[in-house]
Write a protein that holds these residues in place. Structure first.
Motif, mmCIF file in Angstrom:
data_model
loop_
_atom_site.group_PDB
_atom_site.id
_atom_site.type_symbol
_atom_site.label_atom_id
_atom_site.label_comp_id
_atom_site.label_asym_id
_atom_site.label_seq_id
_atom_site.Cartn_x
_atom_site.Cartn_y
_atom_site.Cartn_z
ATOM 1 N N GLY A 30 0.811 -1.211 0.000
ATOM 2 C CA GLY A 30 0.000 0.000 0.000
ATOM 3 C C GLY A 30 0.847 1.264 0.000
ATOM 4 N N ARG A 31 1.926 1.246 0.792
ATOM 5 C CA ARG A 31 2.820 2.416 0.816
ATOM 6 C C ARG A 31 3.540 2.585 -0.517
ATOM 7 N N LEU A 32 3.968 1.492 -1.130
ATOM 8 C CA LEU A 32 4.627 1.564 -2.441
ATOM 9 C C LEU A 32 3.680 2.132 -3.501
ATOM 10 N N ILE A 33 2.454 1.647 -3.510
ATOM 11 C CA ILE A 33 1.460 2.171 -4.450
ATOM 12 C C ILE A 33 1.191 3.642 -4.163
ATOM 13 N N GLY A 34 1.149 4.014 -2.886
ATOM 14 C CA GLY A 34 0.954 5.411 -2.509
ATOM 15 C C GLY A 34 2.074 6.301 -3.017
ATOM 16 N N TRP A 35 3.306 5.820 -2.951
ATOM 17 C CA TRP A 35 4.451 6.594 -3.458
ATOM 18 C C TRP A 35 4.355 6.759 -4.978
ATOM 19 N N VAL A 36 3.965 5.694 -5.659
ATOM 20 C CA VAL A 36 3.813 5.773 -7.118
ATOM 21 C C VAL A 36 2.683 6.747 -7.456
ATOM 22 N N ASP A 37 1.574 6.680 -6.704
ATOM 23 C CA ASP A 37 0.483 7.644 -6.898
ATOM 24 C C ASP A 37 0.984 9.074 -6.730
ATOM 25 N N THR A 38 1.767 9.302 -5.684
ATOM 26 C CA THR A 38 2.300 10.639 -5.417
ATOM 27 C C THR A 38 3.223 11.089 -6.544
#
Length: 194
Positions: A30-38
């Motif tokens: 979830g954090r990795l996907i959040g970083w990619v989203d950002t």
């Protein structure tokens, strides 16, 4: 007060968009996907700011200079194309795309998750079919340059590859999140409230 605000925000979002109640990945993934989203959100915002700067330059040149800057219109068009291409995945993940919501509010948590999985599977499947053709289309720009900026059109046409690749990846993520939400135990299906 902050947790009350977050709870109220989550409830308002669920009333506006029932699919936002489908739980997303947590933990490292979830954090990795959040970083990619950002990352992609930041790139899209930078493209938007560059569009605004380019248009302001064009207006200032028309008002204050004896000549017109001819490349600003072309650059703003290309920036707009890349802004859309870079933000399409995040828009899909956050359910901010244009959609008709006739029955979403009457679905239960598992049905919403199944609906999300189906829609994301269809989007990812369409992107997978179109992606090779988008690459062929981008390669057509190898022998062309833009009229004013003299940029190889390969870079401009490559925006279609970026867009469909992001739709494929984010469609797969939405599909997997929907599947995970379907098979969660009933007490874990509802999103966590702080």
């Amino acid at each position: 007060m902050d947790s009350h605000y977050k709870t109220a925000e989550q409830e308002a979002l669920e009333q506006l968009d029932p699919l936002s109640s489908v739980p997303t990945f947590q933990g490292v993934v979830g954090r990795l996907i959040g970083w990619v989203d950002t990352l992609f959100t930041t790139l899209a915002v930078l493209a938007l700011v560059a569009i605004a700067g380019t248009v302001m330059l064009q207006i200032a040149a028309r008002l204050f200079l004896p000549f017109s800057v001819s490349w600003t219109e072309e650059l703003s068009r290309y920036l707009f194309i890349y802004m859309v291409a870079l933000s399409v995945g995040v828009v899909l993940r956050q359910h901010r795309h244009v959609s008709v919501e006739l029955f979403h509010h009457i679905l239960g948590p598992r049905s919403r998750a199944a609906y999300q999985a189906l829609i994301c599977l269809l989007i990812a499947g369409f992107a997978a079919v179109v992606l090779p053709y988008a690459w062929q289309y981008a390669q057509n720009g190898t022998w062309q340059t833009s009229p004013t900026l003299r940029v190889p059109m390969l870079y401009i046409f490559f925006s279609t590859v970026v867009m469909f690749a992001l739709l494929l990846v984010y469609g797969a993520i939405g599909f997997l999140e929907g599947l995970a939400a379907i098979f969660r135990s009933p007490e874990r299906t509802e999103p966590e409230k702080p």
